[in-house]
Design a protein around this motif. Structure first.
Motif, mmCIF file in Angstrom:
data_model
loop_
_atom_site.group_PDB
_atom_site.id
_atom_site.type_symbol
_atom_site.label_atom_id
_atom_site.label_comp_id
_atom_site.label_asym_id
_atom_site.label_seq_id
_atom_site.Cartn_x
_atom_site.Cartn_y
_atom_site.Cartn_z
ATOM 1 N N HIS A 53 2.046 -31.760 -28.308
ATOM 2 C CA HIS A 53 2.581 -32.820 -29.186
ATOM 3 C C HIS A 53 3.367 -32.168 -30.313
ATOM 4 O O HIS A 53 2.791 -31.659 -31.275
ATOM 5 C CB HIS A 53 1.433 -33.663 -29.740
ATOM 6 C CG HIS A 53 1.868 -34.816 -30.605
ATOM 7 N ND1 HIS A 53 2.799 -35.756 -30.193
ATOM 8 C CD2 HIS A 53 1.505 -35.167 -31.879
ATOM 9 C CE1 HIS A 53 2.971 -36.648 -31.162
ATOM 10 N NE2 HIS A 53 2.210 -36.312 -32.186
ATOM 11 N N GLU A 66 -0.933 -33.251 -37.238
ATOM 12 C CA GLU A 66 -0.753 -33.828 -35.907
ATOM 13 C C GLU A 66 -0.399 -32.845 -34.806
ATOM 14 O O GLU A 66 -0.745 -33.047 -33.649
ATOM 15 C CB GLU A 66 0.354 -34.893 -35.939
ATOM 16 C CG GLU A 66 0.058 -36.152 -36.697
ATOM 17 C CD GLU A 66 1.171 -37.185 -36.506
ATOM 18 O OE1 GLU A 66 1.539 -37.473 -35.353
ATOM 19 O OE2 GLU A 66 1.677 -37.688 -37.522
ATOM 20 N N ASP A 110 5.021 -33.913 -25.457
ATOM 21 C CA ASP A 110 5.909 -34.953 -25.960
ATOM 22 C C ASP A 110 6.412 -34.534 -27.331
ATOM 23 O O ASP A 110 5.827 -33.665 -27.994
ATOM 24 C CB ASP A 110 5.234 -36.330 -26.004
ATOM 25 C CG ASP A 110 3.966 -36.358 -26.845
ATOM 26 O OD1 ASP A 110 3.988 -35.852 -27.983
ATOM 27 O OD2 ASP A 110 2.952 -36.887 -26.361
ATOM 28 N N SER A 159 7.600 -32.138 -32.382
ATOM 29 C CA SER A 159 8.411 -33.160 -33.062
ATOM 30 C C SER A 159 9.825 -32.689 -33.347
ATOM 31 O O SER A 159 10.146 -31.504 -33.276
ATOM 32 C CB SER A 159 7.743 -33.565 -34.383
ATOM 33 O OG SER A 159 7.787 -32.491 -35.319
ATOM 34 N N ASN A 208 8.506 -41.477 -29.240
ATOM 35 C CA ASN A 208 8.731 -40.125 -28.740
ATOM 36 C C ASN A 208 10.109 -39.996 -28.097
ATOM 37 O O ASN A 208 10.670 -40.969 -27.596
ATOM 38 C CB ASN A 208 7.664 -39.742 -27.716
ATOM 39 C CG ASN A 208 6.276 -39.674 -28.324
ATOM 40 O OD1 ASN A 208 6.113 -39.294 -29.481
ATOM 41 N ND2 ASN A 208 5.265 -40.035 -27.540
ATOM 42 N N LYS A 229 7.577 -36.187 -30.891
ATOM 43 C CA LYS A 229 7.655 -37.335 -31.785
ATOM 44 C C LYS A 229 8.962 -37.282 -32.566
ATOM 45 O O LYS A 229 9.305 -36.246 -33.146
ATOM 46 C CB LYS A 229 6.470 -37.330 -32.751
ATOM 47 C CG LYS A 229 6.451 -38.477 -33.746
ATOM 48 C CD LYS A 229 5.222 -38.380 -34.631
ATOM 49 C CE LYS A 229 5.165 -39.526 -35.642
ATOM 50 N NZ LYS A 229 3.936 -39.436 -36.495
ATOM 51 N N GLU A 289 6.719 -45.565 -27.946
ATOM 52 C CA GLU A 289 5.712 -44.795 -28.688
ATOM 53 C C GLU A 289 6.328 -43.949 -29.794
ATOM 54 O O GLU A 289 5.610 -43.253 -30.525
ATOM 55 C CB GLU A 289 4.938 -43.882 -27.722
ATOM 56 C CG GLU A 289 3.978 -44.604 -26.788
ATOM 57 C CD GLU A 289 4.707 -45.320 -25.661
ATOM 58 O OE1 GLU A 289 5.690 -44.746 -25.153
ATOM 59 O OE2 GLU A 289 4.306 -46.441 -25.314
#
Length: 304
Positions: A145, A140, A264, A147, A175, A266, A173
């Motif tokens: 993106h 991902e 963002d 995390s 996030n 996650k 979402e």
């Protein structure tokens, strides 16, 4: 995409613990917490580990880990020091305390060239966290993106006093919207004998749900983070260089990236139970926890 890299922050001074806790033994055959983290990382699919250390500890770390991990995972080292010029700061500042966890991450920029995970050397995170992070970094992750591992605060508490945790605000979402450091989280018992988790701020107690997500410094990044750190660090030094206790912490980087629309983050939920070592009194508690995991067949008695 190749296997992700694990970056282990192991340059702390261990002043409260009283010794080099990064290599202290907690398992039945003298295994350190790092040993359990690397064991979990290998079976989760990580291909390389980079230890961020102070250079004077290099031989101690090599003696402890190089032969043990040979043929199992690639091992490299990076050094957190006080040379500011390699990070774009053209001045010398005398201090004894390292510049913080984000500065430590920057120290790995020349030995990490793909997706990577950052953890603390003295924190026990559990296999579920490593497996989920490895999956994210393999399938991902991108420069926009990234995390963090979201632990349930109830799985990170101490029965022996207050703890500090980065409490995450998570949107629909999944996030991160923000991470707020709460420095005084502890248990209280109400009039009915029920135990609750609260944080205290300005003398006011606020309840935290046991499943509230908190950051335990377990992040999933791409090398884009190095660029952001290099941009922000000189300004940090300019504004905080006169404070010998100032530190450039990791959470400030994702917070900046989210607020400026750069990426963002996650929040990956995990059910793993975290435990860590801050004081020497924590050692028997960690040893007991590891013994139980071995008895439950989560880990073999001898790791390597």
């Amino acid at each position: 995409m190749g296997k992700p890299t694990l970056v282990v922050l192991a340059a702390g001074m261990a002043s409260r613990y009283g010794s080099l806790k990064q290599v202290d033994g907690f398992g039945p055959h003298g295994e350190s917490i790092i040993d359990y983290s690397i064991y979990d990382a290998i079976r989760a699919g990580f291909g390389k580990v980079v230890f961020i250390i102070r250079q004077e500890f290099e031989q101690v770390m090599r003696d402890k880990f190089d032969a043990k991990f040979a043929g199992k995972i690639e091992v490299d080292y990076a050094f957190q020091d006080f040379n500011l010029k390699k990070f774009g700061v053209d001045k010398e500042i005398e201090r004894t305390k390292p510049w913080g966890t984000a500065h430590a991450v920057m120290s790995a920029k020349d030995v990490v060239d793909g997706p990577f995970c950052v953890i603390n050397a003295d924190d026990f995170y559990g296999y579920d966290a490593f497996q989920k992070m490895a999956d994210f970094l393999t399938n991902e992750v991108s420069d926009t993106h990234m995390s963090l591992m979201g632990f349930e605060v109830g799985n990170t508490m101490s029965d022996y006093g207050y703890v500090s945790r980065g409490v995450c605000e998570v949107n629909e979402e999944g996030n991160m919207e923000s991470v707020t450091e709460r420095t005084n989280i502890y248990y209280v018992t109400d009039d009915n004998g029920n135990r609750k988790i609260v944080y205290e701020e300005n003398g006011v107690q606020t309840e935290l749900p046991a499943d509230a997500r908190v950051s335990m410094n377990f992040w999933g990044f791409t090398p884009k983070v190095f660029e952001v750190c290099m941009d922000l660090f000189p300004k940090f030094v300019e504004e905080n260089g006169d404070n010998p206790k100032s530190e450039f912490f990791i959470p400030s980087i994702p917070d900046y990236m989210v607020k400026h629309g750069m990426a963002d983050f996650k929040v990956i939920p995990t059910s793993s139970k975290w435990f860590g070592v801050t004081y020497v009194e924590d050692k028997p508690i960690v040893q007991e926890s590891i013994s139980k995991l071995i008895a439950d067949k989560v880990y073999p008695e001898k790791l390597f």
